[in-house]
Design a protein around this motif. Structure first.
Motif, PDB file in Angstrom:
ATOM      1  N   LEU A 208       0.830  -1.210   0.000  1.00 30.10           N
ATOM      2  CA  LEU A 208       0.000   0.000   0.000  1.00 30.10           C
ATOM      3  C   LEU A 208       0.862   1.257   0.000  1.00 30.10           C
ATOM      4  O   LEU A 208       0.561   2.234  -0.701  1.00 30.10           O
ATOM      5  CB  LEU A 208      -0.952  -0.009   1.201  1.00 30.10           C
ATOM      6  CG  LEU A 208      -2.028  -1.102   1.189  1.00 30.10           C
ATOM      7  CD1 LEU A 208      -2.850  -1.055   2.462  1.00 30.10           C
ATOM      8  CD2 LEU A 208      -2.927  -0.960  -0.045  1.00 30.10           C
ATOM      9  N   ARG A 209       1.955   1.239   0.778  1.00 27.14           N
ATOM     10  CA  ARG A 209       2.856   2.401   0.776  1.00 27.14           C
ATOM     11  C   ARG A 209       3.561   2.536  -0.569  1.00 27.14           C
ATOM     12  O   ARG A 209       3.768   3.648  -1.072  1.00 27.14           O
ATOM     13  CB  ARG A 209       3.880   2.288   1.907  1.00 27.14           C
ATOM     14  CG  ARG A 209       3.329   2.634   3.279  1.00 27.14           C
ATOM     15  CD  ARG A 209       4.437   2.829   4.295  1.00 27.14           C
ATOM     16  NE  ARG A 209       5.167   1.593   4.550  1.00 27.14           N
ATOM     17  CZ  ARG A 209       4.829   0.709   5.487  1.00 27.14           C
ATOM     18  NH1 ARG A 209       3.760   0.922   6.250  1.00 27.14           N
ATOM     19  NH2 ARG A 209       5.546  -0.383   5.680  1.00 27.14           N
ATOM     20  N   ALA A 210       3.932   1.409  -1.174  1.00 26.60           N
ATOM     21  CA  ALA A 210       4.559   1.449  -2.495  1.00 26.60           C
ATOM     22  C   ALA A 210       3.585   2.029  -3.522  1.00 26.60           C
ATOM     23  O   ALA A 210       3.991   2.783  -4.419  1.00 26.60           O
ATOM     24  CB  ALA A 210       5.017   0.061  -2.911  1.00 26.60           C
ATOM     25  N   ARG A 211       2.324   1.701  -3.391  1.00 31.20           N
ATOM     26  CA  ARG A 211       1.311   2.259  -4.294  1.00 31.20           C
ATOM     27  C   ARG A 211       1.194   3.773  -4.099  1.00 31.20           C
ATOM     28  O   ARG A 211       1.082   4.535  -5.078  1.00 31.20           O
ATOM     29  CB  ARG A 211      -0.049   1.604  -4.066  1.00 31.20           C
ATOM     30  CG  ARG A 211      -0.119   0.191  -4.555  1.00 31.20           C
ATOM     31  CD  ARG A 211      -1.531  -0.369  -4.550  1.00 31.20           C
ATOM     32  NE  ARG A 211      -1.508  -1.741  -5.041  1.00 31.20           N
ATOM     33  CZ  ARG A 211      -1.417  -2.085  -6.311  1.00 31.20           C
ATOM     34  NH1 ARG A 211      -1.372  -1.142  -7.238  1.00 31.20           N
ATOM     35  NH2 ARG A 211      -1.384  -3.343  -6.682  1.00 31.20           N
TER      36      ARG A 211
ATOM     37  N   PHE B 137       1.790   6.740  -6.994  1.00 34.94           N
ATOM     38  CA  PHE B 137       0.904   7.839  -7.375  1.00 34.94           C
ATOM     39  C   PHE B 137       1.598   9.190  -7.203  1.00 34.94           C
ATOM     40  O   PHE B 137       1.404  10.101  -8.013  1.00 34.94           O
ATOM     41  CB  PHE B 137      -0.391   7.769  -6.569  1.00 34.94           C
ATOM     42  CG  PHE B 137      -1.188   6.522  -6.834  1.00 34.94           C
ATOM     43  CD1 PHE B 137      -1.440   6.091  -8.131  1.00 34.94           C
ATOM     44  CD2 PHE B 137      -1.662   5.745  -5.788  1.00 34.94           C
ATOM     45  CE1 PHE B 137      -2.164   4.935  -8.388  1.00 34.94           C
ATOM     46  CE2 PHE B 137      -2.389   4.581  -6.033  1.00 34.94           C
ATOM     47  CZ  PHE B 137      -2.648   4.186  -7.338  1.00 34.94           C
ATOM     48  N   GLU B 138       2.417   9.313  -6.168  1.00 37.53           N
ATOM     49  CA  GLU B 138       3.163  10.557  -5.967  1.00 37.53           C
ATOM     50  C   GLU B 138       4.137  10.821  -7.113  1.00 37.53           C
ATOM     51  O   GLU B 138       4.384  11.979  -7.486  1.00 37.53           O
ATOM     52  CB  GLU B 138       3.929  10.501  -4.638  1.00 37.53           C
ATOM     53  CG  GLU B 138       3.033  10.552  -3.408  1.00 37.53           C
ATOM     54  CD  GLU B 138       3.774  10.210  -2.123  1.00 37.53           C
ATOM     55  OE1 GLU B 138       5.005   9.973  -2.197  1.00 37.53           O
ATOM     56  OE2 GLU B 138       3.133  10.191  -1.057  1.00 37.53           O
ATOM     57  N   LEU B 139       4.691   9.737  -7.673  1.00 36.70           N
ATOM     58  CA  LEU B 139       5.639   9.867  -8.779  1.00 36.70           C
ATOM     59  C   LEU B 139       4.952   9.912 -10.143  1.00 36.70           C
ATOM     60  O   LEU B 139       5.616  10.074 -11.174  1.00 36.70           O
ATOM     61  CB  LEU B 139       6.623   8.686  -8.762  1.00 36.70           C
ATOM     62  CG  LEU B 139       7.628   8.668  -7.611  1.00 36.70           C
ATOM     63  CD1 LEU B 139       8.351   7.322  -7.556  1.00 36.70           C
ATOM     64  CD2 LEU B 139       8.643   9.798  -7.773  1.00 36.70           C
ATOM     65  N   GLY B 140       3.629   9.744 -10.158  1.00 37.76           N
ATOM     66  CA  GLY B 140       2.906   9.735 -11.421  1.00 37.76           C
ATOM     67  C   GLY B 140       3.066   8.452 -12.204  1.00 37.76           C
ATOM     68  O   GLY B 140       2.955   8.433 -13.434  1.00 37.76           O
TER      69      GLY B 140
END
Length: 210
Positions: free
Chosen positions: A23-26, A30-33
């Motif tokens: 979940l943190r990797a996801r 999203f933060e990196l686009g």
């Protein structure tokens, strides 16, 4: 697709239970686009890695580490994942995900660079599994390199092979869709491979080198 079929697809996609590491990797994705693999695709990657008993794996397109963590979880403690990405921030996020997953540093090798430049430098017939999830215009080049890299019995996995349902639509003629449609047919007709198209995620094309 019937309503029942669509509901079954959604159910299958949502069935895998993901822990805080994924979940943190996801979130970092999203933060990196970056679009990470779906939970359904992640689960299939874990199963394929485990079923193939792969010891050496190449990932083309690291993202933020979601797919890499899924692969690592299906691999034995002695197996090594080599992941390639042109973006150093993606590799940094992937390394963070690998660390959080408890994977020792010697189980992963991150390579910064264009896959078109890196793949030709890897050893022939030395890998058990190759996962491609990168820039689609270069997929034909990556696929040919992957076949060269795979051992006999090795597994090739291509993500987003149905291009958000556009590959199956003959009227969809944008360049990316055309490339993916051609790849699907080329792999189907390649006598070096046995293949299947799975509707998981946005399409997962799986092939085994004979």
């Amino acid at each position: 697709m019937s309503a029942d079929k669509s509901t079954s697809w959604s159910y299958a996609e949502d069935l895998p239970a993901e822990d805080d590491v994924l979940l943190r990797a996801r979130e970092r994705s999203f933060e990196l686009g970056v679009t990470p693999v779906s939970p359904g695709v992640g689960a299939v990657l874990t199963v394929l890695a485990a079923a193939s008993k792969a010891q050496t794996v190449v990932e083309v397109g690291s993202g933020a580490g979601v797919s890499g963590v899924c692969l690592l979880r299906g691999l034995s403690p002695q197996a090594v994942l080599t992941t390639i990405d042109v973006d150093v921030e993606h590799l940094k996020a992937a390394r963070e995900a690998f660390l959080e997953s408890g994977s020792p540093a010697n189980r992963t090798r991150t390579i910064s660079g264009r896959a078109a430049d890196v793949l030709p430098r890897l050893t022939d017939s030395a890998y058990d599994l190759v996962f491609i999830d990168a820039d689609k215009p270069n997929f034909p080049r990556y696929v040919e390199q992957a076949i060269r890299l795979l051992k006999s019995g090795g597994t090739l996995v291509i993500n987003d092979a149905l291009d958000k349902d556009k590959v199956s639509n003959p009227a969809a003629r944008d360049s990316t869709t055309v490339v993916l449609r051609q790849i699907g047919k080329a792999i189907r007709d390649d006598e070096r491979l046995s293949s299947a198209m799975l509707p998981t995620g946005d399409g997962l094309l799986v092939a085994v080198k004979k």
